[in-house]
Motif scaffolding. Structure first.
Motif, mmCIF file in Angstrom:
data_model
loop_
_atom_site.group_PDB
_atom_site.id
_atom_site.type_symbol
_atom_site.label_atom_id
_atom_site.label_comp_id
_atom_site.label_asym_id
_atom_site.label_seq_id
_atom_site.Cartn_x
_atom_site.Cartn_y
_atom_site.Cartn_z
ATOM 1 N N SER B 352 0.803 -1.229 0.000
ATOM 2 C CA SER B 352 0.000 0.000 0.000
ATOM 3 C C SER B 352 0.834 1.276 0.000
ATOM 4 O O SER B 352 0.530 2.222 0.715
ATOM 5 C CB SER B 352 -0.950 0.023 1.199
ATOM 6 O OG SER B 352 -1.869 -1.028 1.088
ATOM 7 N N THR B 361 -5.290 -9.807 -0.174
ATOM 8 C CA THR B 361 -5.383 -10.447 1.136
ATOM 9 C C THR B 361 -4.007 -10.950 1.518
ATOM 10 O O THR B 361 -3.367 -11.657 0.743
ATOM 11 C CB THR B 361 -6.374 -11.623 1.099
ATOM 12 O OG1 THR B 361 -7.589 -11.149 0.525
ATOM 13 C CG2 THR B 361 -6.645 -12.143 2.490
ATOM 14 N N THR B 367 -6.353 -6.122 2.912
ATOM 15 C CA THR B 367 -5.718 -4.837 3.212
ATOM 16 C C THR B 367 -6.419 -3.675 2.523
ATOM 17 O O THR B 367 -5.992 -2.541 2.637
ATOM 18 C CB THR B 367 -4.240 -4.835 2.794
ATOM 19 O OG1 THR B 367 -4.187 -4.994 1.373
ATOM 20 C CG2 THR B 367 -3.476 -5.942 3.452
ATOM 21 N N MET B 370 -7.313 -0.095 4.274
ATOM 22 C CA MET B 370 -6.651 0.064 5.573
ATOM 23 C C MET B 370 -5.937 1.405 5.654
ATOM 24 O O MET B 370 -5.365 1.851 4.672
ATOM 25 C CB MET B 370 -5.612 -1.035 5.758
ATOM 26 C CG MET B 370 -6.163 -2.307 6.341
ATOM 27 S SD MET B 370 -4.785 -3.331 6.855
ATOM 28 C CE MET B 370 -5.647 -4.668 7.637
ATOM 29 N N MET B 375 -2.146 -0.551 8.539
ATOM 30 C CA MET B 375 -1.233 -1.315 7.700
ATOM 31 C C MET B 375 0.019 -1.748 8.469
ATOM 32 O O MET B 375 0.698 -2.681 8.095
ATOM 33 C CB MET B 375 -0.785 -0.478 6.486
ATOM 34 C CG MET B 375 -1.575 -0.662 5.197
ATOM 35 S SD MET B 375 -1.743 -2.370 4.676
ATOM 36 C CE MET B 375 -0.157 -2.680 3.903
ATOM 37 N N ILE B 378 0.453 -5.276 9.226
ATOM 38 C CA ILE B 378 0.647 -6.056 7.994
ATOM 39 C C ILE B 378 2.110 -5.956 7.557
ATOM 40 O O ILE B 378 2.719 -6.921 7.121
ATOM 41 C CB ILE B 378 -0.254 -5.514 6.858
ATOM 42 C CG1 ILE B 378 -1.715 -5.549 7.267
ATOM 43 C CG2 ILE B 378 0.003 -6.281 5.561
ATOM 44 C CD1 ILE B 378 -2.363 -6.899 7.181
ATOM 45 N N ARG B 379 2.655 -4.737 7.705
ATOM 46 C CA ARG B 379 4.015 -4.504 7.215
ATOM 47 C C ARG B 379 5.058 -5.370 7.916
ATOM 48 O O ARG B 379 6.134 -5.577 7.395
ATOM 49 C CB ARG B 379 4.380 -3.031 7.374
ATOM 50 C CG ARG B 379 3.630 -2.122 6.438
ATOM 51 C CD ARG B 379 4.103 -0.694 6.596
ATOM 52 N NE ARG B 379 3.059 0.256 6.240
ATOM 53 C CZ ARG B 379 2.740 0.574 5.008
ATOM 54 N NH1 ARG B 379 3.370 0.022 4.011
ATOM 55 N NH2 ARG B 379 1.789 1.441 4.761
#
Lengths: 282, 595
Positions: B352, B361, B367, B370, B375, B378-379
């Motif tokens: 992103s 996903t 994501t 978000m 995020m 996720i990162r």
């Protein structure tokens, strides 16, 4: 300390540094080294006909129309010029940097509005703006400094903005964002350190423009008000006698030029030292 | 040519003897070319090959007397016919340059004047060297554009460099170099900045021109594939010295020196993996049934090109168009394609960094939509390694701080624990512990890429996006970094999305490959199926264009194209053509195409 050593290694940079330091020391020591008070009107400072004296053994740089010692006025004038130079330029660099970085980081509408405002200020004749501001506020040392800051922040903002934008597009900033670094972290740890050289350079180079603008404003009579001496208003008071008493204009003029030159040379040298892409080119 | 005995085939057009070039450094003179001698014969292509810093470009610049101010030739002779170029004055050299020896450079954009039409630049070169002016010069210019197979050459004459694609610009450079019929053409990495298909075209063109114009070519390159394809004779340079000099076939089949052997061994050869099975070593318990770690469905990324006072959109870049793929645990999926095909955009969308549309996903979490702070978690699982390690590391931070920073950002470690983790990571990527206190610029390219890998690993991700991560590295270093990446995958079960333009490298490392063209995946499937049996014409062309480091391979005849390459920039009302995807078996999918 490395920077200082490199500055000393450059002839022109060293010359600039010496000129600036000399002026600073003289300004600080003014109360002890001036032969007379700057606003003291001396009886022996005028000829019997009431004309000012040219440089002589008693008055090294001569006297002015009121019989005041030009050397003493010049030394006190250095205080004014330096205070305005450092303060006004400091404020200008601060405003310019904050606005430039903000616009460069935020981009979008906020950035566009900020930068269009900067463009608008840039398009405005600086002197006219200063005159308007000076007319609104009653001139004093600090007002003059403020007016100058209002005029000078614009270039700083422009440069800092474009540098921030180009930095923000570098891969390592993307890498930080990829790691999840917060905006403030990116700004403080990854963008600001790269702007420091430019800010330092503006901090020195800008002083010379400021000193010149102060002289211009004082010369126009909207700057520092008498009896406080400034290099600009010494010239302003005495300009009509230029033909008969040239020293009254020549010495303050020389002081302005050499201080501006000193700051310029120092700033140029600093720019070279702090820019890694210019390494090994001098 | 002045006073050359052109009747004997063994004549030498350029004779370089004991050339030594030094540069001034703060610590004294440094020899960068050491006692280099070689001869160039007519109609011959001599390749000077070597890794970065081997002195191959400096050799060319020495011949052209174009050395930078801090470098000078301290010894040797460069004989062009009877005259020694080193004894000529600047003024005399000017007529040699361009007139008798022409040079083309790596980056055609910077070698052309952006504010002059290519016609004027060509005419100027012709007028200077041949003293032919006006219409006559124009005619020669047009015919030299025809010679490099430019379509509609009279119209091209009026175009500016920016209106042409990279390949077309390089053709203009070649046309300019050839317009004065030089006896010698020096080409310094002429195709390195170009895409493979364009590179294939340019190389073919150079071969044709060598034949048509009887030009002797010195081709400088780092790419052993290009060497195999182009060279008659090869000089291998290393640290300023000639290591080995041989006819091309002998060099590839019986290299004499250990350095040459090592260099050739490190070169990834397309097709060398043909018969090797695909194995995923890391098995997390149950095999095959695990859900994908990354699922991408109908990903679309478009950028508006804005112009005018009100910044209205006028055109749209369809960077990524309706792309879907899955990435499984412990697997390497390669995204290949040429510049501008949208492969890097996909990488950036996954974390992103840019706005996108569709569904992504990651580890079961969607994501889409978000926020930046959402995020963040996720990162931790998805990390990216960039192409240019020197650009991806903040030059003002120490390596220890750089590697520790991700842990700091995610509050995973502080103080002594942080130090320990950093030391561990450095060890993991084979860097010495004293690296902590040093700055990125003190390291070589390969070491810097290791720093980037250590940084990416610090958060313990399960997905790594490697965006052209080895493209900027020399082959030997590239091989080491790829090996490290492989090791880490086997050990930690990492999934790689390996973005690259280099088909040979991709074949070495990936399990599955997706070929991209103008923002779409046109073919996707297991490595051996796609490489051994490419279905889409673009994949075929791409594979066909890769220069293979084996001079004995005879190529199919390629068609030389004359026009521009298609671009993903479309008008605002453009509706993408929807094409069906065909399953050709074994997980191999191909998008339909026009026959």
């Amino acid at each position: 300390m490395n920077i200082l050593r490199e500055l000393l290694a450059r002839k022109l940079g060293l010359f600039g540094l010496m000129t600036v330091s000399f002026t600073v020391v003289v300004a600080i020591l003014a109360p002890w080294i001036t032969p007379y008070a700057p606003d003291l009107q001396l009886f022996e400072g005028l000829t019997l006909q009431g004309a000012p004296l040219p440089p002589n053994s008693q008055f090294w740089l001569g006297t002015d129309l009121l019989g005041r010692d030009v050397l003493s006025r010049l030394i006190y004038g250095a205080q004014t010029s330096l205070i305005i130079g450092v303060a006004a330029n400091g404020v200008a660099v601060l405003i310019g940097s904050v606005l430039g970085v903000t616009a460069g980081m935020l981009r979008g509408i906020v950035g566009a509005v900020l930068m269009r405002f900067t463009d608008l200020m840039m398009a405005f004749p600086a002197l006219l703006l200063a005159i308007v501001l000076a007319a609104i506020f009653k001139p004093s040392l600090w007002i003059v400094a403020l007016v100058i800051a209002m005029v000078n922040w614009v270039q700083v903002a422009r440069v800092i903005y474009s540098e921030t934008v180009s930095l923000a597009e570098r891969d390592f900033i993307d890498a930080e964002r990829g790691l999840g670094a917060s905006r403030s972290r990116i700004l403080i740890r990854h963008i600001t350190p790269h702007l420091v050289p430019s800010i330092i350079v503006f901090g020195t180079l800008g002083i010379s423009t400021t000193v010149l603008l102060e002289a211009t404003l004082s010369y126009l009579g909207i700057g520092v008000q008498p009896p406080i001496p400034s290099w600009g208003n010494i010239i302003f008071e005495n300009q009509t006698y230029f033909a008969s008493a040239p020293w009254l204009v020549f010495f303050p003029g020389f002081a302005i030029v050499s201080l501006a030159l000193g700051f310029n040379l120092m700033g140029d040298a600093l720019r070279e030292i702090l820019d890694p892409t210019m390494k090994g080119r001098h | 040519m002045t006073g050359l005995p052109t009747d004997t085939p063994k004549a030498v057009v350029l004779d370089v003897r004991n050339l030594t070039t030094q540069v001034a450094t703060p610590t004294g003179a440094k020899t960068i070319i050491d006692d280099v001698s070689f001869q160039l014969r007519p109609e011959e292509t001599l390749c000077i090959a070597g890794e970065s810093g081997s002195g191959k470009s400096v050799t060319a610049l020495s011949i052209m007397a174009l050395l930078p101010a801090n470098a000078r030739i301290t010894q040797g002779k460069i004989l062009l016919g009877q005259s020694d170029l080193l004894t000529l004055s600047d003024y005399q050299m000017q007529s040699i340059r361009g007139g008798e020896i022409a040079m083309i450079f790596q980056e055609p954009m910077t070698s052309l004047n952006p504010v002059m039409t290519i016609g004027r630049q060509l005419v100027e070169a012709i007028s200077t060297h041949q003293k032919i002016f006006g219409d006559a010069a124009r005619k020669i210019a047009i015919s030299s554009l025809d010679a490099v197979r430019m379509s509609e050459s009279p119209r091209r004459m009026k175009q500016y460099p920016h209106e042409l694609s990279g390949g077309m610009r390089q053709r203009v450079m070649i046309a300019m170099a050839l317009s004065c019929n030089p006896g010698i053409l020096i080409a310094d990495e002429p195709t390195t900045a170009l895409d493979v298909t364009i590179q294939a075209q340019t190389l073919m063109l150079m071969n044709d021109l060598k034949r048509d114009f009887n030009t002797a070519i010195i081709l400088i390159t780092h790419d052993m594939g290009v060497v195999a394809e182009m060279a008659d004779r090869v000089i291998i340079m290393h640290e300023g010295k000639i290591v080995e000099s041989q006819p091309v076939i002998d060099l590839f089949q019986q290299p004499e020196e250990t350095y040459t052997k090592a260099l050739l061994a490190a070169v990834p050869k397309l097709g060398s993996m043909k018969d090797k099975p695909i194995t995923i070593k890391y098995v997390p318990g149950a095999n095959g049934s695990a859900p994908p770690v990354v699922e991408v469905h109908n990903l679309t990324v478009r950028f508006d090109i804005k112009d005018g006072l009100l910044q209205r959109p006028i055109q749209r870049v369809h960077a990524v168009e309706n792309v879907s793929f899955d990435l499984f645990c412990g697997e390497t999926l390669a995204l290949v394609g040429e510049s501008g095909c949208g492969k890097s955009t996909i990488g950036k969308s996954l974390i992103s960094l840019i706005p996108w549309n569709g569904d992504i996903t990651i580890n079961g979490l969607s994501t889409g939509g978000m926020s930046y702070s959402e995020m963040k978690t996720i990162r931790r699982n998805v990390q990216m390694i960039f192409q240019d390690p020197s650009a991806a590391l903040n030059p003002r931070m120490r390596v220890g701080d750089l590697i520790g920073e991700p842990l700091e950002i995610h509050n995973l470690a502080t103080g002594a624990e942080l130090q320990e983790r950093v030391a561990e990571l450095l060890h993991r990527v084979d860097l010495s512990p004293d690296a902590i206190k040093r700055y990125p610029h003190e390291f070589s390219g390969g070491q810097r890429q290791r720093i980037c890998i250590a940084r990416a690993l610090s958060l313990g991700p399960n997905v790594i996006i490697a965006d052209e991560s080895v493209s900027a590295l020399d082959v030997s270093v590239q091989a080491q970094v790829l090996e490290l990446m492989q090791e880490l995958q086997d050990e930690l079960g990492l999934s790689y999305l390996f973005i690259s333009h280099d088909m040979a490298v991709v074949e070495q490392i990936c399990h599955r490959v997706a070929v991209m063209l103008l923002g779409e995946i046109v073919e996707c499937g297991p490595r051996n199926l796609v490489f051994n049996n490419p279905q889409h014409p673009y994949t075929q062309r791409l594979l066909d264009s890769v220069p293979i480091a084996d001079p004995t391979i005879v190529r199919r005849d390629r068609k030389l194209e004359t026009g521009d390459v298609p671009s993903p920039i479309r008008p605002l009302n453009y509706v993408p053509i929807e094409r069906k995807i065909r399953d050709v078996g074994g997980g191999h999918f191909v998008r339909d195409f026009d026959q």
